[in-house]
Design an enzyme around this catalytic site. Structure first.
Site, PDB file in Angstrom:
ATOM      1  N   HIS A 285       0.831  -1.197   0.000  1.00 20.37           N
ATOM      2  CA  HIS A 285       0.000   0.000   0.000  1.00 20.37           C
ATOM      3  C   HIS A 285       0.867   1.248   0.000  1.00 20.37           C
ATOM      4  O   HIS A 285       2.078   1.171   0.273  1.00 20.37           O
ATOM      5  CB  HIS A 285      -0.955   0.016   1.204  1.00 20.37           C
TER       6      HIS A 285
HETATM    7  P1  TYD Z   1      -2.028  -4.190   7.851  1.00 18.45           P
HETATM    8  O1  TYD Z   1      -2.425  -2.883   7.235  1.00 18.45           O
HETATM    9  O2  TYD Z   1      -2.432  -5.439   7.157  1.00 18.45           O
HETATM   10  O3  TYD Z   1      -0.450  -4.220   8.078  1.00 18.45           O
HETATM   11  P2  TYD Z   1       0.735  -4.180   6.976  1.00 18.45           P
HETATM   12  O4  TYD Z   1       0.524  -2.975   6.137  1.00 18.45           O
HETATM   13  O5  TYD Z   1       1.984  -4.079   7.790  1.00 18.45           O
HETATM   14  O6  TYD Z   1       0.710  -5.447   6.204  1.00 18.45           O
HETATM   15  O7  TYD Z   1      -2.540  -4.200   9.346  1.00 18.45           O
HETATM   16  C1  TYD Z   1      -2.814  -5.401  10.062  1.00 18.45           C
HETATM   17  C2  TYD Z   1      -4.003  -5.169  10.997  1.00 18.45           C
HETATM   18  O8  TYD Z   1      -3.678  -4.229  12.003  1.00 18.45           O
HETATM   19  C3  TYD Z   1      -5.207  -4.622  10.255  1.00 18.45           C
HETATM   20  O9  TYD Z   1      -6.344  -5.298  10.789  1.00 18.45           O
HETATM   21  C4  TYD Z   1      -5.261  -3.168  10.635  1.00 18.45           C
HETATM   22  C5  TYD Z   1      -4.615  -3.156  12.010  1.00 18.45           C
HETATM   23  N1  TYD Z   1      -3.881  -1.913  12.310  1.00 18.45           N
HETATM   24  C6  TYD Z   1      -4.388  -1.069  13.272  1.00 18.45           C
HETATM   25  O10 TYD Z   1      -5.449  -1.297  13.869  1.00 18.45           O
HETATM   26  N2  TYD Z   1      -3.693   0.064  13.567  1.00 18.45           N
HETATM   27  C7  TYD Z   1      -2.517   0.366  12.946  1.00 18.45           C
HETATM   28  O11 TYD Z   1      -1.885   1.404  13.275  1.00 18.45           O
HETATM   29  C8  TYD Z   1      -2.003  -0.527  11.941  1.00 18.45           C
HETATM   30  C9  TYD Z   1      -0.717  -0.226  11.232  1.00 18.45           C
HETATM   31  C10 TYD Z   1      -2.726  -1.657  11.661  1.00 18.45           C
END
Ligand code: TYD
Length: 135
Positions: free
Chosen positions: A49
């Site tokens: 992303h």
């Molecule tokens: P995700 O966006 O999949 O992480 P990455 O980009 O590292 O692969 O996030 C994993 C989960 O954590 C998703 O359910 C959203 C949650 N999350 C939060 O609640 N707060 C945050 O600050 C972040 C980064 C993720």
């Protein structure tokens, strides 16, 4: 592509090392949020992303991992394997994190609270976003 890395000076002495990161001094934004990633399986790639506004600094405080950066025109692979090194990632950068060592802990300092509306999770939408800004 210009990679913006910070080297934080460890306060080392006979007891060991201590690294400090202060907002708007060592990194260029207010830190509103901190999160960290660990126990990542070896074959996992995370991220996929970019962001509309969010700026981040990534510090692999233990172990190592690699970051794939894509600004819509060029790509770069960055190794993070030093606990005193920070990688700045601007909002308009597609990022993927991979090749985590089993002991890797990736600490992320973020300029904004978590907001799903700030994410650009579709790669074609990301290309439109960066190319409209740069044309
Ligand atoms: P995700 O966006 O999949 O992480 P990455 O980009 O590292 O692969 O996030 C994993 C989960 O954590 C998703 O359910 C959203 C949650 N999350 C939060 O609640 N707060 C945050 O600050 C972040 C980064 C993720």
């Amino acid at each position: 592509m210009e990679i913006k890395k910070y080297t934080f000076l460890p306060h080392g002495d006979e007891r060991g090392q201590l690294v400090v990161v202060e907002e708007n001094k060592d990194i260029p934004f207010d830190v509103k949020r901190v999160y960290y990633i660990y126990d990542t399986l070896a074959d996992v790639t995370r991220g996929f992303h970019a962001h509309k506004c969010l700026e981040q600094v990534l510090i692999c405080v233990h172990g190592s991992c690699k970051i794939h950066l894509d600004n819509g025109f060029e790509t770069e692979e960055v190794l993070l394997d030093k606990p005193y090194e920070g990688l700045y990632i601007s909002n308009d950068m597609w990022r993927e994190m991979y090749d985590f060592s089993s002991d890797a802990v990736l600490l992320v300092l973020a300029s904004q609270y978590y907001d799903e509306a700030d994410y650009i999770r579709n790669y074609d939408e990301f290309l439109k976003f960066v190319r409209s800004k740069n044309s």
